[in-house]
Design an enzyme around this catalytic site. Structure first.
Site, short mmCIF file in Angstrom:
data_model
loop_
_atom_site.label_atom_id
_atom_site.label_comp_id
_atom_site.label_asym_id
_atom_site.label_seq_id
_atom_site.Cartn_x
_atom_site.Cartn_y
_atom_site.Cartn_z
N ASP A 60 37.71 41.76 40.05
CA ASP A 60 37.85 42.57 41.80
C ASP A 60 38.05 43.71 42.05
O ASP A 60 39.04 44.10 41.01
CB ASP A 60 38.40 41.71 42.43
N GLU A 81 33.66 44.98 39.13
CA GLU A 81 32.99 45.53 40.45
C GLU A 81 33.62 46.78 40.50
O GLU A 81 35.18 47.22 40.52
CB GLU A 81 33.76 44.75 41.61
#
Length: 548
Positions: A207, A275
């Protein structure tokens, strides 16, 4: 039912199809209105039947759930609302038995303010973990150290009265940012990663992978010449008014990603996908993070998560990636848990949603790269319209009504259309409501319909698996006089031509002289006419043929 694809070997991730599970919305088995790990285990056959290679689980770790699990309080345990470590191990075994790899989220740029590390860090300026988070003195007038902003609204700094300092938070106030300039922090994070590697997980989705480091000097961000709102943040959010030179994407991140890869390579056949939310710099960041074979295996950006459904947009995004990222790899996606569902973004009318859903997966599955599917898109689910009082997302609550947040794409998975909450839960109330439009598109209703979006997904992913050129073959765009997306995919002695008409009117495409077509290959769900030097396409149609 086992997956129709066998993901094996060190390069299983290259060209893989990954299915994202949002645990709290997948399947509830203990009647508390929230999905759980046992529910994932129960529904694994559905995922395997799609023909995917792997599942990616959004966070299920111990958390106060201020940001639905992206505020972690213990990296090495399962939150009780989702189950236990034993439940996780059982799910892992079941997934592997079905031929599915398991990727889990790692949210390591920040923690919850209830994490023991932060609880200790905020007690004083000289405790053992005093430097584990980004702390800074106020300016002489008491204001924050610089102009950095939080994506979730307001300044990116929060005052702590005990330390009499500010701490940085890129997201919620309750999500303080870790100080990756501290080697002990890196060691602790990697120890948590090792915990899950030892339990047998096959990979990690990282993330906000470019947020780990901030500028040591804490310099102000300059204003953006053009607002970057819309992808990294909605246009109603002033975050897009800055050029984020100093609060993320720092050069020190490269060395940490290499450390991460060294740990990962001690285990067989593991993979990472990062990401990257970096505005106009995203492709350059992806290139830096995936090149050389010593950092991340692949990354994904926000490029295809917007509203544009045109040949020019797809050609630009994919072409720019191929031009900028020479030896790296990308993972493409049209939807995830943070953006409006793509059927609602791409379709112009409710009636054309099934057609657009089918065309979208046909396009996604023929792009060069790995692909990620988000739960429910295989049903053609549109974005749910929710009342303000039903919202749970702090991001949406903060910016309502200009931005409705992310709850509309996070509503529960509809399994059985005639049951309460579409079979997601037997509780009186689910954590988010299940719209009646979604219940009408439930899995059981689509199973029996050979022309359903669900069955189209299965056929299309099987088509992808049958052609090695679609997994990791070369991709070359073709120039045509018509507004279509045309390209070839090639590997070995196989070259396939694809022509996508994304418009709402029929088109006849004259093929370049160098393209000599052999036999036509039927793309699942689309009528295919014979083609010679031209291809005739209906509205929202695709042609596939073998090139001699």
């Amino acid at each position: 039912m086992k997956s129709t694809k066998q993901a094996a070997g060190a390069d299983w991730w290259r060209g893989a199809v990954i299915y994202q599970v949002y645990p709290r919305s997948f399947q509830d088995t203990d009647a508390n209105g929230l999905g759980d790990i046992k529910g994932i285990t129960r529904r694994l056959p559905h995922i395997a039947a799609l023909g995917v290679d792997a599942i990616w689980l959004a966070p299920f770790f111990t958390s106060p759930m201020a940001d639905m699990g992206y505020d972690v309080a213990d990296y090495c345990d399962v939150d009780p609302i989702f189950g236990t470590l034993a439940d996780f191990d059982e799910m892992m075994s079941a997934a592997h038995e079905l031929g599915l790899k398991v990727i889990i989220d790692q949210v390591i740029s920040h923690t919850s303010d209830q994490h023991p590390w932060f609880v200790e860090s905020r007690t004083s300026r000289n405790n053992p973990k005093a430097d584990w988070y980004v702390w800074a003195d106020p300016k002489p007038d008491g204001t924050a150290p610089n102009n950095w902003l939080s994506i979730f609204g307001g300044p990116g700094w929060e005052w702590d009265g005990v330390r009499r300092q500010y701490y940085q938070h890129n997201f919620l106030i309750s999500q303080p940012d870790l100080n990756f300039h501290n080697q002990e922090v890196q060691d602790a994070v990697l120890a948590a990663v090792k915990f899950w590697l030892d339990r047998g997980v096959d990979g990690f989705r990282l993330d906000t992978v470019n947020y780990y480091f901030c500028d040591k000097q804490l310099r102000d961000n300059p204003p953006a010449l053009v607002s970057t709102g819309g992808l990294d943040a909605p246009e109603s959010n002033p975050y897009g008014m800055q050029n984020h030179l100093y609060d993320k994407t720092q050069p020190e991140n490269i060395a940490f990603l290499k450390r991460f890869r060294v740990l990962l390579d001690q285990y067989e056949d593991r993979a990472t996908v990062g990401e990257v939310g970096d505005g106009a710099r995203s492709l350059q960041t992806v290139a830096a993070y995936t090149s050389g074979g010593d950092k991340l295996h692949m990354c994904y950006t926000f490029d295809l998560l917007g509203p544009d459904f045109t040949p020019a947009h797809f050609r630009r995004c994919v072409g720019d990636f191929q031009d900028n990222v020479v030896d790296g790899w990308v993972c493409w996606a049209f939807s995830n848990h943070d953006v409006q569902r793509h059927v609602s973004r791409f379709a112009e009318t409710e009636e054309e949603r099934p057609r657009v859903a089918k065309l979208a997966i046909s396009l996604l599955s023929t792009l060069r790269g790995s692909i990620c599917l988000y739960q429910g898109e295989e049903l053609g689910l549109p974005e749910a319209e929710l009342a303000f009082e039903d919202l749970r997302d702090p991001y949406g609550i903060r910016f309502w009504p200009a931005f409705k947040g992310r709850d509309g794409c996070r509503t529960p998975m509809p399994w059985e259309g005639s049951r309460a909450h579409a079979g997601f839960t037997t509780a009186d109330k689910s954590w988010l409501p299940v719209p009646y439009q979604h219940a009408a598109l439930a899995v059981d209703k689509q199973e029996a319909d050979t022309d359903s979006v669900l069955n189209h997904y299965r056929k299309t992913l099987a088509f992808r698996a049958e052609h090695a050129a679609l997994r990791d073959g070369d991709m070359v765009f073709l120039d045509t006089k018509e507004d279509v997306l045309a390209f070839t995919r090639s590997k070995g002695d196989e070259t396939l031509l694809f022509v996508f008409n994304l418009s709402r009117k029929p088109v006849k495409v004259a093929l370049p002289e160098e393209i000599k077509l052999g036999r036509t290959i039927a793309m699942p769900g689309f009528t295919t006419a014979d083609a010679g030097t031209t291809v005739a396409l209906a509205a929202l149609d695709v042609y596939c043929g073998r090139v001699e």
